[in-house]
Design an enzyme around this catalytic site. Structure first.
Site, PDB file in Angstrom:
ATOM      1  N   LYS A 106      48.503 -31.058  52.155  1.00  0.00           N
ATOM      2  CA  LYS A 106      49.499 -31.221  51.313  1.00  0.00           C
ATOM      3  C   LYS A 106      50.440 -32.658  51.528  1.00  0.00           C
ATOM      4  O   LYS A 106      50.701 -32.808  52.643  1.00  0.00           O
ATOM      5  CB  LYS A 106      50.633 -30.108  51.533  1.00  0.00           C
ATOM      6  CG  LYS A 106      50.204 -28.890  50.346  1.00  0.00           C
ATOM      7  CD  LYS A 106      51.295 -27.977  50.656  1.00  0.00           C
ATOM      8  CE  LYS A 106      51.139 -26.838  49.718  1.00  0.00           C
ATOM      9  NZ  LYS A 106      52.108 -26.010  50.078  1.00  0.00           N
ATOM     10  N   GLY A 114      55.691 -27.961  64.525  1.00  0.00           N
ATOM     11  CA  GLY A 114      56.999 -28.100  63.767  1.00  0.00           C
ATOM     12  C   GLY A 114      57.914 -29.283  64.421  1.00  0.00           C
ATOM     13  O   GLY A 114      58.292 -29.970  63.914  1.00  0.00           O
TER      14      GLY A 114
HETATM   15  P1  AMP Z   1      47.757 -28.853  56.472  1.00  0.00           P
HETATM   16  O1  AMP Z   1      48.317 -27.660  57.222  1.00  0.00           O
HETATM   17  O2  AMP Z   1      48.787 -29.585  55.502  1.00  0.00           O
HETATM   18  O3  AMP Z   1      47.668 -29.979  57.835  1.00  0.00           O
HETATM   19  O4  AMP Z   1      46.533 -28.801  56.021  1.00  0.00           O
HETATM   20  C1  AMP Z   1      45.269 -28.439  56.809  1.00  0.00           C
HETATM   21  C2  AMP Z   1      44.384 -27.631  55.882  1.00  0.00           C
HETATM   22  O5  AMP Z   1      43.954 -28.696  55.026  1.00  0.00           O
HETATM   23  C3  AMP Z   1      43.022 -27.093  56.439  1.00  0.00           C
HETATM   24  O6  AMP Z   1      43.286 -25.825  56.294  1.00  0.00           O
HETATM   25  C4  AMP Z   1      41.987 -27.796  55.684  1.00  0.00           C
HETATM   26  O7  AMP Z   1      41.226 -26.904  55.231  1.00  0.00           O
HETATM   27  C5  AMP Z   1      42.833 -28.171  54.505  1.00  0.00           C
HETATM   28  N1  AMP Z   1      41.942 -29.424  53.695  1.00  0.00           N
HETATM   29  C6  AMP Z   1      41.814 -30.653  54.256  1.00  0.00           C
HETATM   30  N2  AMP Z   1      40.892 -31.139  53.216  1.00  0.00           N
HETATM   31  C7  AMP Z   1      41.164 -30.524  52.198  1.00  0.00           C
HETATM   32  C8  AMP Z   1      40.237 -30.644  50.998  1.00  0.00           C
HETATM   33  N3  AMP Z   1      40.000 -32.060  50.502  1.00  0.00           N
HETATM   34  N4  AMP Z   1      40.608 -29.989  49.928  1.00  0.00           N
HETATM   35  C9  AMP Z   1      41.212 -28.884  50.207  1.00  0.00           C
HETATM   36  N5  AMP Z   1      41.781 -28.427  51.652  1.00  0.00           N
HETATM   37  C10 AMP Z   1      41.506 -29.488  52.433  1.00  0.00           C
END
Ligand code: AMP
Length: 396
Positions: free
Chosen positions: A198, A377
């Site tokens: 995100k 965090g």
């Molecule tokens: P975050 O917690 O925001 O660092 O996101 C980590 C998550 O992002 C992991 O579980 C990944 O599987 C997911 N992620 C990374 N790249 C993608 C993508 N292209 N589409 C969907 N999810 C993703």
């Protein structure tokens, strides 16, 4: 920075906030003792200096009262084994029995308090509760980086009761040193690699980093919001429609500040969010309908790796794709390897945030990067430029 090395410890009782919030299995056995190990250096320093130590921590998310499932007694065997000594366990945090156990501590003794979060006063940052904890000891040390962004009784409020008698433990000291090496005195060029799902979680950190970095690499799911904002087709890739404007603002701020932004050039596409989906590789921004980008493609791996290899300081937060699925982990693996290689050539690399830490561990590269942060965090908030209550409380 006031550290444990600045305290006169001999003959004193030290109350130390640690992060023993470790994972337990169904049999309530510790499955990963990394966080307990993280506190050993500070504990041993106190004992070697002729002090005794009272350890306090939270574990899990109990509902403000005793719950056997979350008792810190489950970690006692691990702690005793790692310290190679008996540890006195207090069944609560502030009762008269606990006060008397603390009073009777002798140099070299270690005592562990029960879970702080069995008291609602802990998270509320209650002054009276913090004062009662403070009465157990002569000195206060905070070594729980994972909760440094919380103004809880044991992480922040308690410090008021120890003017001139408080300090950081070695774990927090190392975390701060590593983060400041990136944020304040980086060897240049400095490259931040941001990924994960995100954009919305990363806006503040992106904004803060734009004043500091030379290169900003954006991969993972969050990249598609940027690609779409620039007019690209992203098929059914992850996107935050309400953050398209923000993405444009970040890109134009980067250009004003002469930050080089690197977005994916090609993507590994899938026709479903599934490890066994059909796969394809296409130029970024030209994703056909019905397909979604789940990893960066080979050209992107090459260009991102070139930037990383030419960097002297590297910050990595967030995977380059859905690395939990073997079909879409290649980008994350190769970027992790490039960071390790740059490190072996003298770059300083800091890895932070839950999923990039998980990736570094999964690919066995922990020893090949400079520092892996223990606080998800807390690390992100520090990188956002925020003042962490647990840090401020010691510095005041
Ligand atoms: P975050 O917690 O925001 O660092 O996101 C980590 C998550 O992002 C992991 O579980 C990944 O599987 C997911 N992620 C990374 N790249 C993608 C993508 N292209 N589409 C969907 N999810 C993703």
């Amino acid at each position: 920075m006031r550290t444990i090395d600045n305290l006169a410890i001999a003959g004193k009782r030290v109350i130390m906030r640690v992060d023993f919030n470790v994972p337990l299995n169904d049999e309530l056995k510790v499955t990963d003792d990394t966080r307990i190990r993280g506190a050993l250096a500070s504990i041993n320093k106190i004992l070697a200096s002729g002090g005794s130590v009272i350890l306090m921590s939270h574990l899990g998310r109990p509902k403000d009262s005793y719950d056997e499932k979350f008792s810190l007694i489950h970690i006692l065997p691990n702690l005793e084994k790692l310290l190679d000594k008996k540890v006195i366990f207090a069944n609560d945090c502030i009762s008269p029995e606990t006060v008397s156990l603390a009073k009777n501590l002798k140099p070299g003794d270690v005592m562990l308090l029960e879970n702080l979060r069995f008291y609602k006063e802990e998270k509320a940052g209650d002054r009276d509760f913090a004062g009662k904890l403070a009465m157990l000891a002569d000195l206060y040390v905070n070594d729980a980086f994972g909760t440094a962004h919380r103004a809880h009784a044991s992480t922040s409020i308690i410090a008021d009761f120890f003017p001139g008698k408080k300090a950081f433990g070695y774990l927090i000291q190392n975390e701060l040193k590593s983060m400041n090496r990136v944020l304040e005195t980086p060897a240049k060029p400095l490259t931040a690699i941001m990924g994960g799902a995100k954009v919305s979680d990363k806006i503040l950190i992106l904004e803060n980093l734009l004043d500091k970095v030379d290169n900003l690499i954006i991969g993972g799911g969050m990249a598609y919001t940027f690609i779409k904002a620039r007019g690209g087709d992203i098929g059914s890739s992850l996107v935050e429609e309400d953050k398209l404007d923000t993405a444009i603002k970040i890109l134009s701020a980067a250009s004003k500040k002469n930050v080089n932004v690197y977005l994916p050039e090609d993507d590994v596409l899938a026709d479903a969010f599934d490890n066994n989906a059909n796969k394809n590789v296409a130029v970024s921004g030209e994703t056909p309908g019905g397909w979604m980008g789940l990893d960066i493609g080979p050209k992107t791996i090459k260009s991102f790796s070139d930037v990383i290899m030419a960097s002297k300081t590297i910050l990595w937060n967030g995977p380059m794709g859905v690395f939990e699925m073997s079909s879409f982990q290649e980008g994350t693996i190769q970027i992790a390897k490039a960071i390790a290689k740059a490190t072996s050539k003298g770059a300083f690399s800091l890895i932070g945030g839950g999923d990039s830490v998980a990736a570094i561990n999964k690919y066995d590269l922990k020893e090949k990067v400079s520092y892996v942060s223990t606080g998800g965090g807390a690390m992100l908030e520090y990188m956002e430029g925020k003042v962490l209550p647990g840090i401020k409380a010691i510095n005041n």
